[in-house]
Design a protein around this motif. Structure first.
Motif, PDB file in Angstrom:
ATOM      1  N   PHE A 289      22.230  35.535  15.080  1.00 56.14           N
ATOM      2  CA  PHE A 289      21.067  34.656  15.175  1.00 56.14           C
ATOM      3  C   PHE A 289      21.509  33.222  14.892  1.00 56.14           C
ATOM      4  CE2 PHE A 289      19.883  38.730  13.125  1.00 56.14           C
ATOM      5  CZ  PHE A 289      19.201  39.301  14.195  1.00 56.14           C
ATOM      6  N   THR A 290      20.654  32.273  15.251  1.00 51.89           N
ATOM      7  CA  THR A 290      20.965  30.864  14.969  1.00 51.89           C
ATOM      8  C   THR A 290      21.186  30.645  13.481  1.00 51.89           C
ATOM      9  OG1 THR A 290      19.639  30.152  16.857  1.00 51.89           O
ATOM     10  CG2 THR A 290      20.126  28.491  15.172  1.00 51.89           C
ATOM     11  N   ILE A 291      20.347  31.296  12.663  1.00 53.53           N
ATOM     12  CA  ILE A 291      20.497  31.163  11.215  1.00 53.53           C
ATOM     13  C   ILE A 291      21.226  32.390  10.666  1.00 53.53           C
ATOM     14  CG2 ILE A 291      18.416  29.766  11.013  1.00 53.53           C
ATOM     15  CD1 ILE A 291      17.031  32.293   9.828  1.00 53.53           C
ATOM     16  N   THR A 292      21.908  32.193   9.540  1.00 52.89           N
ATOM     17  CA  THR A 292      22.573  33.306   8.867  1.00 52.89           C
ATOM     18  C   THR A 292      21.657  33.930   7.831  1.00 52.89           C
ATOM     19  OG1 THR A 292      24.751  32.319   9.199  1.00 52.89           O
ATOM     20  CG2 THR A 292      24.558  33.966   7.445  1.00 52.89           C
ATOM     21  N   GLY A 293      20.957  33.087   7.055  1.00 51.25           N
ATOM     22  CA  GLY A 293      20.083  33.622   6.017  1.00 51.25           C
ATOM     23  C   GLY A 293      19.073  32.603   5.528  1.00 51.25           C
ATOM     24  N   VAL A 381      17.478  27.168   4.565  1.00 52.80           N
ATOM     25  CA  VAL A 381      17.761  27.857   5.827  1.00 52.80           C
ATOM     26  C   VAL A 381      19.223  27.561   6.140  1.00 52.80           C
ATOM     27  CG1 VAL A 381      17.103  28.142   8.243  1.00 52.80           C
ATOM     28  CG2 VAL A 381      15.384  27.471   6.552  1.00 52.80           C
ATOM     29  N   VAL A 382      20.055  28.592   6.120  1.00 52.87           N
ATOM     30  CA  VAL A 382      21.510  28.418   6.175  1.00 52.87           C
ATOM     31  C   VAL A 382      22.075  29.093   7.425  1.00 52.87           C
ATOM     32  CG1 VAL A 382      23.686  28.924   4.989  1.00 52.87           C
ATOM     33  CG2 VAL A 382      21.630  28.349   3.661  1.00 52.87           C
ATOM     34  N   GLY A 383      23.026  28.433   8.071  1.00 56.02           N
ATOM     35  CA  GLY A 383      23.672  29.082   9.207  1.00 56.02           C
ATOM     36  C   GLY A 383      24.672  28.204   9.918  1.00 56.02           C
ATOM     37  N   ARG A 384      25.859  28.735  10.124  1.00 58.24           N
ATOM     38  CA  ARG A 384      26.882  27.985  10.864  1.00 58.24           C
ATOM     39  C   ARG A 384      26.479  27.806  12.330  1.00 58.24           C
ATOM     40  NH1 ARG A 384      28.342  33.184  10.044  1.00 58.24           N
ATOM     41  NH2 ARG A 384      29.145  34.413  11.813  1.00 58.24           N
ATOM     42  N   THR A 389      23.297  24.374  17.847  1.00 56.24           N
ATOM     43  CA  THR A 389      21.999  24.692  18.460  1.00 56.24           C
ATOM     44  C   THR A 389      21.054  23.511  18.334  1.00 56.24           C
ATOM     45  OG1 THR A 389      22.313  27.013  17.813  1.00 56.24           O
ATOM     46  CG2 THR A 389      20.109  26.347  18.479  1.00 56.24           C
ATOM     47  N   ARG A 390      20.526  23.078  19.453  1.00 55.36           N
ATOM     48  CA  ARG A 390      19.590  21.948  19.440  1.00 55.36           C
ATOM     49  C   ARG A 390      18.188  22.418  19.031  1.00 55.36           C
ATOM     50  NH1 ARG A 390      20.508  19.711  25.390  1.00 55.36           N
ATOM     51  NH2 ARG A 390      20.707  21.951  25.709  1.00 55.36           N
ATOM     52  N   GLY A 391      17.469  21.549  18.347  1.00 54.01           N
ATOM     53  CA  GLY A 391      16.066  21.807  18.067  1.00 54.01           C
ATOM     54  C   GLY A 391      15.781  22.745  16.913  1.00 54.01           C
ATOM     55  N   THR A 392      16.780  22.975  16.044  1.00 48.20           N
ATOM     56  CA  THR A 392      16.565  23.902  14.925  1.00 48.20           C
ATOM     57  C   THR A 392      15.448  23.403  14.004  1.00 48.20           C
ATOM     58  OG1 THR A 392      18.880  24.600  14.989  1.00 48.20           O
ATOM     59  CG2 THR A 392      17.650  25.083  12.983  1.00 48.20           C
ATOM     60  N   SER A 393      15.515  22.131  13.622  1.00 44.95           N
ATOM     61  CA  SER A 393      14.484  21.578  12.732  1.00 44.95           C
ATOM     62  C   SER A 393      13.111  21.652  13.384  1.00 44.95           C
ATOM     63  CB  SER A 393      14.807  20.129  12.366  1.00 44.95           C
ATOM     64  OG  SER A 393      15.991  20.055  11.623  1.00 44.95           O
ATOM     65  N   GLY A 394      13.062  21.377  14.693  1.00 42.90           N
ATOM     66  CA  GLY A 394      11.791  21.428  15.411  1.00 42.90           C
ATOM     67  C   GLY A 394      11.193  22.830  15.400  1.00 42.90           C
ATOM     68  N   SER A 414      24.964  16.861   5.587  1.00 47.53           N
ATOM     69  CA  SER A 414      25.785  16.291   6.653  1.00 47.53           C
ATOM     70  C   SER A 414      26.633  17.341   7.357  1.00 47.53           C
ATOM     71  CB  SER A 414      26.692  15.189   6.075  1.00 47.53           C
ATOM     72  OG  SER A 414      27.495  15.717   5.036  1.00 47.53           O
ATOM     73  N   SER A 415      26.861  18.476   6.693  1.00 44.19           N
ATOM     74  CA  SER A 415      27.650  19.549   7.302  1.00 44.19           C
ATOM     75  C   SER A 415      26.857  20.298   8.366  1.00 44.19           C
ATOM     76  CB  SER A 415      28.101  20.546   6.227  1.00 44.19           C
ATOM     77  OG  SER A 415      26.982  21.231   5.693  1.00 44.19           O
ATOM     78  N   GLU A 416      25.548  20.070   8.406  1.00 46.52           N
ATOM     79  CA  GLU A 416      24.631  20.771   9.313  1.00 46.52           C
ATOM     80  C   GLU A 416      24.657  22.285   9.093  1.00 46.52           C
ATOM     81  OE1 GLU A 416      24.286  19.255  13.448  1.00 46.52           O
ATOM     82  OE2 GLU A 416      25.966  17.961  12.912  1.00 46.52           O
ATOM     83  N   LEU A 417      25.055  22.678   7.903  1.00 50.74           N
ATOM     84  CA  LEU A 417      25.124  24.101   7.575  1.00 50.74           C
ATOM     85  C   LEU A 417      23.816  24.608   6.996  1.00 50.74           C
ATOM     86  CD1 LEU A 417      27.255  26.461   7.390  1.00 50.74           C
ATOM     87  CD2 LEU A 417      27.535  25.812   4.997  1.00 50.74           C
ATOM     88  N   ASN A 418      23.032  23.704   6.408  1.00 54.35           N
ATOM     89  CA  ASN A 418      21.777  24.141   5.803  1.00 54.35           C
ATOM     90  C   ASN A 418      20.690  23.081   5.916  1.00 54.35           C
ATOM     91  OD1 ASN A 418      22.839  22.334   3.875  1.00 54.35           O
ATOM     92  ND2 ASN A 418      21.721  23.348   2.248  1.00 54.35           N
ATOM     93  N   ILE A 419      19.468  23.552   5.908  1.00 53.47           N
ATOM     94  CA  ILE A 419      18.294  22.682   5.884  1.00 53.47           C
ATOM     95  C   ILE A 419      17.437  23.128   4.707  1.00 53.47           C
ATOM     96  CG2 ILE A 419      16.184  21.993   7.097  1.00 53.47           C
ATOM     97  CD1 ILE A 419      17.667  22.488   9.726  1.00 53.47           C
ATOM     98  N   ILE A 420      17.100  22.185   3.833  1.00 55.04           N
ATOM     99  CA  ILE A 420      16.276  22.484   2.673  1.00 55.04           C
ATOM    100  C   ILE A 420      14.846  22.029   2.949  1.00 55.04           C
ATOM    101  CG2 ILE A 420      15.946  22.158   0.184  1.00 55.04           C
ATOM    102  CD1 ILE A 420      18.552  23.540   0.818  1.00 55.04           C
ATOM    103  N   ILE A 421      13.895  22.933   2.714  1.00 58.47           N
ATOM    104  CA  ILE A 421      12.486  22.630   2.961  1.00 58.47           C
ATOM    105  C   ILE A 421      11.718  22.775   1.660  1.00 58.47           C
ATOM    106  CG2 ILE A 421      10.415  23.314   4.245  1.00 58.47           C
ATOM    107  CD1 ILE A 421      12.872  24.765   5.995  1.00 58.47           C
ATOM    108  N   GLY A 422      10.865  21.805   1.356  1.00 58.52           N
ATOM    109  CA  GLY A 422       9.998  21.872   0.187  1.00 58.52           C
ATOM    110  C   GLY A 422       8.577  22.231   0.595  1.00 58.52           C
ATOM    111  N   VAL A 423       8.008  23.233  -0.071  1.00 60.86           N
ATOM    112  CA  VAL A 423       6.626  23.649   0.196  1.00 60.86           C
ATOM    113  C   VAL A 423       5.931  23.908  -1.134  1.00 60.86           C
ATOM    114  CG1 VAL A 423       7.234  24.701   2.420  1.00 60.86           C
ATOM    115  CG2 VAL A 423       7.196  26.118   0.360  1.00 60.86           C
TER     116      VAL A 423
END
Length: 444
Positions: A289-293, A381-384, A389-394, A414-423
């Motif tokens: 998958f686009t994301i690993t975990g 949201v973590v994944g090599r 892959t374009r549009g992951t954040s979207g 900056s590594s584009e390995l993870n995106i952190i989301i606050g909710v």
């Protein structure tokens, strides 16, 4: 080929589980070095042997006459746990001499770490007898410095030399010794670390870590029903997920093997046919998958500092961070804008010192506004695969919008390995399910 195999407490909780472990080891002649944990829970509501030992030692410390009977009864209950395993395996092993030594050392108040370590020590003796392997006391080959920090250089030298002349051995996990010979333990789950240390010392081809799950899962099964397993994960991805709460493997277990390029394979003792998760330094395998975990934690607070022309003031961030350092508060994330800076901290650490921190910020940088928000959660949201892959954040924003989850913060490394989301805390489960659904279930 050489493999180091570590078995967790649930894998060694009973004679029946021991037999499964014995079968796994004997099925593969390359499984030469075994690292056992202490017996875990046999059933829901049962008590782990390590916790029983902690309780027993506390009774020994009290020195009250009425506690003597309770102490003896609990120590006997611990012995019976081992005797039950020994009897179920048909072994002729008497642990009474060992328990006499433990009783004497407890009465001498030898230390809480010593008490906790006896679970692994005794299980190591049983395992060595059952397999016919040599038993090596971890206190003779795993070393800590006087400061209490692990002595990697001395340990690797002594352990390598000891195991070079030993074809097969059992080395108990979780503990080692200080320079004065006193027992010192790793943090809970430290048997994972011991296995990694042994794997490095023998230059193992693979470190197998056997537990009660078939590897890492893409998301918490308590939140997502029947989440998919992760086939291959890199050390960097694992670090990101472990930090945010994924706890299949002790996070410090990565470091000894990472420098040697030794893969770790997370396997399930109760389902040995499952391939589990392979943890590697790097891989060109395309992820499923686009994301690993996905992993996350609740109960954060945010402090937003607003000041006009902030970006033009040299040392602004340094001064703000200095206020948190002075108050001994660790920082999780720090997204920023042109005139704003937001700092995420653990809410329980911050609450008692919040007014001191606010006052300190005003003195340090004279902000236009300081705003606090509580009961927040952070999701990683973590994944090599995200890098290519374009549009992951979207897709993440779209999934959260459809789930009626309001995003309080988004931060990408900056590594584009993870995106952190606050909710919000109350949106935590819904957010994870929404992200899982769009990347794994529907793969939109």
């Amino acid at each position: 080929m050489k493999k180091v195999v570590k078995f967790g407490g649930s894998s060694l909780a009973s004679a029946e589980q021991f037999k499964k472990v014995g079968y796994i080891i004997r099925q593969d002649d390359t499984r030469r070095y075994v690292v056992p944990s202490a017996p875990g829970k046999r059933f829901a509501g049962d008590t782990k042997v390590t916790d029983m030992l902690y309780s027993c030692y506390l009774l020994a410390l009290r020195e009250e006459e009425e506690q003597e009977e309770e102490f003896e009864a609990l120590l006997q209950a611990i012995k019976e746990r081992y005797d039950e395993i020994i009897s179920g395996l048909g072994l002729h092993l008497d642990l009474e001499p060992e328990f006499r030594v433990i009783r004497e050392n407890f009465s001498r108040k030898i230390g809480r770490d010593y008490a906790a370590s006896r679970g692994e020590y005794l299980n190591g003796l049983v395992m060595a007898e059952y397999l016919g392997y040599e038993f090596i006391d971890a206190a003779e080959v795993i070393f800590f410095k006087e400061s209490g920090n692990f002595d990697a250089r001395k340990t690797n030298r002594v352990l390598s030399e000891r195991l070079s002349s030993c074809e097969r051995a059992v080395i108990p996990g979780f503990y080692g010794a200080l320079p004065n010979g006193k027992i010192k333990t790793f943090s809970r789950g430290g048997s994972d670390v011991t296995g990694s240390i042994v794997a490095k010392a023998v230059h193992a081809d693979l470190y197998e870590n056997w537990t009660d799950v078939s590897g890492f899962l893409v998301a918490d099964p308590g939140i997502v029903k029947n989440p998919k397993a992760i086939d291959v994960i890199t050390y960097r991805e694992l670090r990101e997920l472990s930090y945010m709460g994924a706890t299949v493997l002790h996070e410090d277990a990565i470091f000894p093997v990472r420098g040697e390029g030794i893969p770790i394979n997370i396997r399930n003792t109760n389902a040995p046919e499952d391939k589990g998760t392979l943890i590697v330094e790097a891989t060109c395998r395309t992820p499923r998958f686009t994301i690993t975990g996905i992993a996350g934690k609740r109960d954060f607070a945010s402090i937003t500092i607003e000041k006009a022309m902030m970006n033009g003031q040299v040392g602004f961030c340094h001064k703000v961070l200095g206020v948190f350092a002075e108050n001994d508060i660790s920082i999780e994330h720090m997204p920023s804008g042109i005139d704003t800076l937001t700092i995420f901290v653990h809410q329980d650490e911050f609450e008692e010192k919040e007014q001191k921190v606010i006052a300190g910020i005003h003195r340090a940088v004279e902000p236009d506004l300081v705003e606090l928000e509580s009961d927040l959660a952070l999701i990683a949201v973590v994944g090599r695969g995200m890098k290519a892959t374009r549009g992951t954040s979207g897709r993440i924003f779209s999934a959260l919008a459809h789930a009626n989850v309001n995003v309080k913060m988004i931060d990408q490394g900056s590594s584009e390995l993870n995106i952190i989301i606050g909710v919000r805390n109350h949106d935590f489960d819904a957010a994870i399910r929404a992200i899982y659904d769009i990347f794994v279930t529907t793969q939109i």
